[in-house]
Design an enzyme around this catalytic site. Structure first.
Site, PDB file in Angstrom:
ATOM      1  CD  GLU A  71      -2.821  -0.827   0.373  1.00 44.52           C
ATOM      2  OE1 GLU A  71      -3.526   0.606  -0.260  1.00 44.52           O
ATOM      3  OE2 GLU A  71      -3.561  -1.995  -0.640  1.00 44.52           O
ATOM      4  CB  CYS A 127      -1.811   7.757   1.383  1.00 43.10           C
ATOM      5  SG  CYS A 127      -3.374   6.452   1.855  1.00 43.10           S
TER       6      CYS A 127
HETATM    7  P1  NAD Z   1       8.224   4.909   7.274  1.00 40.34           P
HETATM    8  O1  NAD Z   1       8.939   5.411   6.994  1.00 40.34           O
HETATM    9  O2  NAD Z   1       7.448   4.951   8.550  1.00 40.34           O
HETATM   10  O3  NAD Z   1       7.945   2.917   7.531  1.00 40.34           O
HETATM   11  C1  NAD Z   1       6.957   2.089   6.620  1.00 40.34           C
HETATM   12  C2  NAD Z   1       7.651   1.087   7.908  1.00 40.34           C
HETATM   13  O4  NAD Z   1       8.438   0.751   7.640  1.00 40.34           O
HETATM   14  C3  NAD Z   1       7.192   1.223   8.932  1.00 40.34           C
HETATM   15  O5  NAD Z   1       6.566   0.653   9.758  1.00 40.34           O
HETATM   16  C4  NAD Z   1       8.812   1.347   9.447  1.00 40.34           C
HETATM   17  O6  NAD Z   1       9.397   0.751  10.828  1.00 40.34           O
HETATM   18  C5  NAD Z   1       8.971   0.202   8.585  1.00 40.34           C
HETATM   19  N1  NAD Z   1      10.440   0.383   8.337  1.00 40.34           N
HETATM   20  C6  NAD Z   1      11.360   1.773   7.433  1.00 40.34           C
HETATM   21  N2  NAD Z   1      12.675   1.139   7.327  1.00 40.34           N
HETATM   22  C7  NAD Z   1      12.489  -0.203   7.249  1.00 40.34           C
HETATM   23  C8  NAD Z   1      13.757  -1.366   7.329  1.00 40.34           C
HETATM   24  N3  NAD Z   1      14.366  -0.632   6.415  1.00 40.34           N
HETATM   25  N4  NAD Z   1      13.075  -2.043   7.239  1.00 40.34           N
HETATM   26  C9  NAD Z   1      11.883  -2.514   8.218  1.00 40.34           C
HETATM   27  N5  NAD Z   1      11.332  -1.945   8.021  1.00 40.34           N
HETATM   28  C10 NAD Z   1      11.500  -0.352   8.218  1.00 40.34           C
HETATM   29  O7  NAD Z   1       6.773   5.177   6.092  1.00 40.34           O
HETATM   30  P2  NAD Z   1       6.930   6.586   5.069  1.00 40.34           P
HETATM   31  O8  NAD Z   1       7.914   6.131   4.315  1.00 40.34           O
HETATM   32  O9  NAD Z   1       7.558   7.879   5.924  1.00 40.34           O
HETATM   33  O10 NAD Z   1       5.213   6.103   4.670  1.00 40.34           O
HETATM   34  C11 NAD Z   1       4.936   8.087   3.667  1.00 40.34           C
HETATM   35  C12 NAD Z   1       4.602   6.980   2.618  1.00 40.34           C
HETATM   36  O11 NAD Z   1       3.640   6.289   3.286  1.00 40.34           O
HETATM   37  C13 NAD Z   1       3.909   7.693   1.315  1.00 40.34           C
HETATM   38  O12 NAD Z   1       4.206   7.484   0.364  1.00 40.34           O
HETATM   39  C14 NAD Z   1       2.128   7.676   1.996  1.00 40.34           C
HETATM   40  O13 NAD Z   1       1.962   8.357   0.293  1.00 40.34           O
HETATM   41  C15 NAD Z   1       2.819   5.637   1.599  1.00 40.34           C
HETATM   42  N6  NAD Z   1       1.497   5.877   2.622  1.00 40.34           N
HETATM   43  C16 NAD Z   1       0.181   4.766   1.813  1.00 40.34           C
HETATM   44  C17 NAD Z   1      -0.906   5.034   2.716  1.00 40.34           C
HETATM   45  C18 NAD Z   1      -2.101   3.591   1.926  1.00 40.34           C
HETATM   46  O14 NAD Z   1      -2.798   3.303   2.136  1.00 40.34           O
HETATM   47  N7  NAD Z   1      -1.589   3.587   0.399  1.00 40.34           N
HETATM   48  C19 NAD Z   1      -1.481   4.876   3.593  1.00 40.34           C
HETATM   49  C20 NAD Z   1      -0.228   6.136   4.082  1.00 40.34           C
HETATM   50  C21 NAD Z   1       0.486   6.669   3.878  1.00 40.34           C
END
Ligand code: NAD
Length: 470
Positions: free
Chosen positions: A220, A254
């Site tokens: 997602e 998002c």
């Molecule tokens: P984030 O940095 O929070 O990462 C997402 C998850 O991955 C977190 O739980 C984080 O702890 C984990 N994570 C990060 N690095 C990791 C690694 N190296 N190994 C294992 N786990 C790891 O997320 P973000 O990128 O800041 O989120 C924002 C993005 O998410 C935007 O692009 C947004 O559009 C998208 N988003 C999508 C939806 C959807 O439902 N489609 C909803 C909300 C946000």
């Protein structure tokens, strides 16, 4: 393994928790619909008993006012749990399908089965909803689940960890926070499904780890979701709903409109209305309004602030560094090479582009990566149909923004760079479960005379059967 052992494990022992959950899944307990219903009711109880604490934690992390949080964090969960409780029996029931005449009197059925041991990664912008909505689907489908909570929303994550641990047994539902250990468990252990919400960079790391074991994965993601306002649109309504969708969570949504295409004939009028609604909803100083959400951290705040130099500001542009707030900002004449053209903005900045011919917009969008969402404001039916049929996008609204998420009957997800797979409501149940096809043959009749050797070279009877009985 003893239940005590599961609860004694530290947050970082993801691999051990997985092994314990694997043993629990093998007991078959999660196959019982009553067990799943009890877990769903327990999740509902956890939310009800801790509403204020949850709203407060989200306020501390993102500055979302309680009402906004209730609407976007809690309401979708209550409605999803209710839907799952009502429909679980029906969704899970085996479906009888047709059986070809040559296989009669066998009966063919498709059974729904849980995937098994599921790993959910959630992210920080809707920290309660995005952590627990996949959990509803996972419970309903009969899985054991480990949820990797996000670091950035630290208050909500700390609270959710505590709540999940006290309302559920780690043998079947566990919350963890250590990225390193979770990735290690994904690489070394055996999950049956990974569900990831977040950005594309980490998505690639998780996808690679999952691919090593051919573990199915749902992504997602986000991307640049366009919003188009046609000259036939109800402009007041369009402006109101654009402000709503873009200022929600201060643009850290998002599916927020990422950039705006507006017909040049109505551009000034629309911008006037947008200014009107921005002030009506958040005052003329949103960056100082305590009920206007903040940017999650200084890293994202600085990233967004740097965009303000990339063009001319039409509305907003004020920042509040002490509280990480940026007013809802409309910009135009975006500089060449600006990241506003290429990166998901994920903040309250909305670049505006005017057009004279909608076909140039459609041509432009058809060459871009598939966005998670698309919004079109119009009263022109032909245009609506053309946009829906010509352009590719995961979900969207006609004459609204973001509200597609409020309907659990609409499958939610992206395509390609904006994600893969669907969830919410029944589609979540389907994604977190799998089909198992079984042909039940009666033990007292054996009609398979054509399939048994000895064979020879005469296929005439087979030809007739193929022609008339398939
Ligand atoms: P984030 O940095 O929070 O990462 C997402 C998850 O991955 C977190 O739980 C984080 O702890 C984990 N994570 C990060 N690095 C990791 C690694 N190296 N190994 C294992 N786990 C790891 O997320 P973000 O990128 O800041 O989120 C924002 C993005 O998410 C935007 O692009 C947004 O559009 C998208 N988003 C999508 C939806 C959807 O439902 N489609 C909803 C909300 C946000």
């Amino acid at each position: 393994m003893e239940n005590r052992t599961a609860s004694a494990l530290a947050d970082g022992d993801v691999l051990e928790i997985l092994e314990i959950q694997r043993d629990f899944f093998a007991t078959g307990k999660t196959q019982e619909l009553d067990f799943r219903r009890r877990l769903l009711l327990n999740l509902q109880k956890m939310l009800r008993e801790n509403e204020t604490a949850l709203l407060d934690a989200v306020y501390k992390d993102l500055g979302k006012p309680y009402q906004e949080s209730y609407l976007v964090e809690l309401y979708p969960l209550y409605s999803e749990i209710k839907l799952a409780l009502r429909n679980l029996g029906r969704w899970n029931a085996p479906k009888t399908v047709l059986t070809p005449l040559v296989l009669m009197p066998a009966v063919s059925r498709v059974y729904r089965k849980p995937m098994g041991n599921v790993l959910v990664f959630s992210t920080w912008n809707y920290p309660v909803q995005l952590s627990l909505l996949p959990l509803v689907s996972s419970i309903a489908a009969g899985n054991c689940t480990i949820i990797k909570l996000p670091e950035n929303s630290s208050h909500t994550t700390a609270l959710l960890c505590k709540l999940i641990d006290s309302y559920f047994d780690r043998e079947y539902i566990a919350a963890v926070t250590d990225s390193f250990d979770t990735l290690h468990a994904l690489r070394k252990g055996r999950f049956d499904l990974v569900f990831y919400t977040g950005g594309p960079l980490v998505a690639k790391i998780i996808s690679k780890a999952a691919a090593e074991k051919l573990t199915p994965i749902l992504l997602e993601l986000g991307g640049k979701s366009p919003c188009i306002v046609d000259k036939t649109a109800n402009l007041k309504l369009a402006a109101k709903r654009i402000v709503f969708g873009k200022a929600l969570a201060s643009g850290q949504t998002c599916v927020a409109p990422d950039y705006l295409f507006v017909d040049s004939q109505i551009k000034d009028k629309l911008i006037g209305y947008i200014k009107y609604y921005s002030e009506k909803f958040y005052t003329d100083k949103p960056h100082k309004n305590r009920y206007y959400p903040k940017i999650i951290n200084s890293l994202h705040f600085e990233r967004l602030r740097s965009y303000l130099d990339d063009g001319d500001i039409i509305i907003g542009g004020e920042v509040n560094e002490a509280e990480n707030k940026i007013s809802l900002t409309l910009m135009e004449n975006i500089k060449k090479g600006s990241k506003l053209y290429t990166e998901e903005i994920f903040g309250p900045i909305l670049p505006v582009f005017e057009y004279n011919n909608i076909n140039t917009v459609i041509r432009f969008l058809s060459r871009r990566p598939t966005p998670l969402a698309l919004y079109l404001f119009t009263t022109n039916r032909a245009l609506r149909n053309k946009v829906i049929s010509t352009l590719s996008f995961g979900n969207g609204c006609i004459n609204d923004t973001v509200m597609q998420l409020a309907n659990p009957h609409l499958p939610f997800g992206g395509i390609g760079l904006s994600g893969t797979g669907r969830y919410h409501g029944k589609s979540g149940f389907l994604s977190f479960s799998t089909e198992c096809s079984i042909m039940h043959s009666p033990a007292h009749i054996d009609n398979g005379w054509l399939r048994y050797p000895p064979f020879n070279n005469d296929v005439s009877l087979m030809r007739i059967l193929t022609r008339f009985f398939t």
